[in-house]
Design a protein around this motif. Structure first.
Motif, PDB file in Angstrom:
ATOM      1  N   PRO A  38     -18.480 -17.052 -70.813  1.00 31.75           N
ATOM      2  CA  PRO A  38     -17.343 -15.641 -71.104  1.00 31.75           C
ATOM      3  C   PRO A  38     -17.539 -14.158 -70.493  1.00 31.75           C
ATOM      4  O   PRO A  38     -16.555 -13.607 -70.344  1.00 31.75           O
ATOM      5  N   ASP A  39     -18.993 -13.613 -70.096  1.00 36.87           N
ATOM      6  CA  ASP A  39     -18.881 -12.552 -69.051  1.00 36.87           C
ATOM      7  C   ASP A  39     -18.801 -12.470 -68.206  1.00 36.87           C
ATOM      8  O   ASP A  39     -19.344 -13.137 -67.408  1.00 36.87           O
ATOM      9  N   TYR A  40     -17.914 -11.876 -67.693  1.00 35.65           N
ATOM     10  CA  TYR A  40     -17.733 -11.335 -66.282  1.00 35.65           C
ATOM     11  C   TYR A  40     -18.770  -9.567 -65.639  1.00 35.65           C
ATOM     12  O   TYR A  40     -18.628  -9.031 -67.011  1.00 35.65           O
ATOM     13  N   GLU A  41     -18.533  -9.812 -64.367  1.00 36.98           N
ATOM     14  CA  GLU A  41     -19.182  -8.283 -63.970  1.00 36.98           C
ATOM     15  C   GLU A  41     -18.702  -7.837 -62.296  1.00 36.98           C
ATOM     16  O   GLU A  41     -18.637  -9.457 -61.666  1.00 36.98           O
ATOM     17  N   ARG A  64     -29.051   0.413 -57.483  1.00 35.14           N
ATOM     18  CA  ARG A  64     -28.663   1.159 -56.668  1.00 35.14           C
ATOM     19  C   ARG A  64     -29.864   1.285 -56.024  1.00 35.14           C
ATOM     20  O   ARG A  64     -30.112   2.879 -55.390  1.00 35.14           O
ATOM     21  N   GLN A  65     -30.969   0.333 -55.893  1.00 36.03           N
ATOM     22  CA  GLN A  65     -32.749   0.541 -54.996  1.00 36.03           C
ATOM     23  C   GLN A  65     -32.289  -0.029 -53.693  1.00 36.03           C
ATOM     24  O   GLN A  65     -32.963   0.545 -52.802  1.00 36.03           O
ATOM     25  N   HIS A  66     -31.118  -0.596 -53.874  1.00 35.75           N
ATOM     26  CA  HIS A  66     -30.896  -1.545 -52.265  1.00 35.75           C
ATOM     27  C   HIS A  66     -30.723   0.376 -50.722  1.00 35.75           C
ATOM     28  O   HIS A  66     -30.125   1.147 -51.263  1.00 35.75           O
ATOM     29  N   ASP A  75     -23.176   0.107 -60.711  1.00 30.66           N
ATOM     30  CA  ASP A  75     -24.221  -0.081 -61.530  1.00 30.66           C
ATOM     31  C   ASP A  75     -23.856  -1.926 -61.171  1.00 30.66           C
ATOM     32  O   ASP A  75     -25.431  -2.010 -62.384  1.00 30.66           O
ATOM     33  N   ALA A  76     -23.905  -2.439 -60.690  1.00 31.48           N
ATOM     34  CA  ALA A  76     -24.475  -3.827 -60.682  1.00 31.48           C
ATOM     35  C   ALA A  76     -24.182  -4.363 -59.179  1.00 31.48           C
ATOM     36  O   ALA A  76     -23.662  -4.168 -58.193  1.00 31.48           O
ATOM     37  N   ALA A  77     -25.200  -5.127 -58.488  1.00 30.66           N
ATOM     38  CA  ALA A  77     -26.022  -5.373 -57.732  1.00 30.66           C
ATOM     39  C   ALA A  77     -26.237  -6.604 -56.961  1.00 30.66           C
ATOM     40  O   ALA A  77     -26.267  -7.476 -58.182  1.00 30.66           O
TER      41      ALA A  77
END
Length: 100
Positions: A38-41, A64-66, A75-77
């Motif tokens: 049930p977790d989304y991002e 943020r390393q890309h 905060d998410a990639a």
């Protein structure tokens, strides 16, 4: 990193200027059994993933390393499109066999 499935897109016309041109996708995380959690991002897509694909999502400062993302408020990639996931008990996911 966490496994997730692309469930849709997120569009924002009014955003922080450094996010212009960034593609956002809605990710639903996947359990170790292959079930949807049930977790989304919302994650920035740096690899060109599409709806229904399984992906690897990295969060926090690792997102943020890309190249080009060092100063963006991300905060998410999505850093990989998954082809297969195998466990000691057998295959959990194979992109070639997934028709959902």
């Amino acid at each position: 990193m966490r496994l997730g499935k692309v469930r849709g897109t997120v569009v924002s016309t009014c955003k922080e200027p450094s996010l212009t041109g960034v593609k956002f996708l809605l990710i639903q995380f996947v359990s170790e059994d292959g079930d949807l959690l049930p977790d989304y991002e919302v994650a920035a897509d740096v690899v060109g993933a599409g709806p229904g694909e399984w992906v690897l999502v990295t969060c926090g400062s690792a997102a943020r390393q890309h190249s080009g993302y060092e100063s963006r408020p991300v905060d998410a990639a999505i850093v990989a499109i998954v082809d297969t996931v195998s466990l000691d008990s057998g295959s959990l996911y194979d992109k070639r066999e997934d028709f959902s």
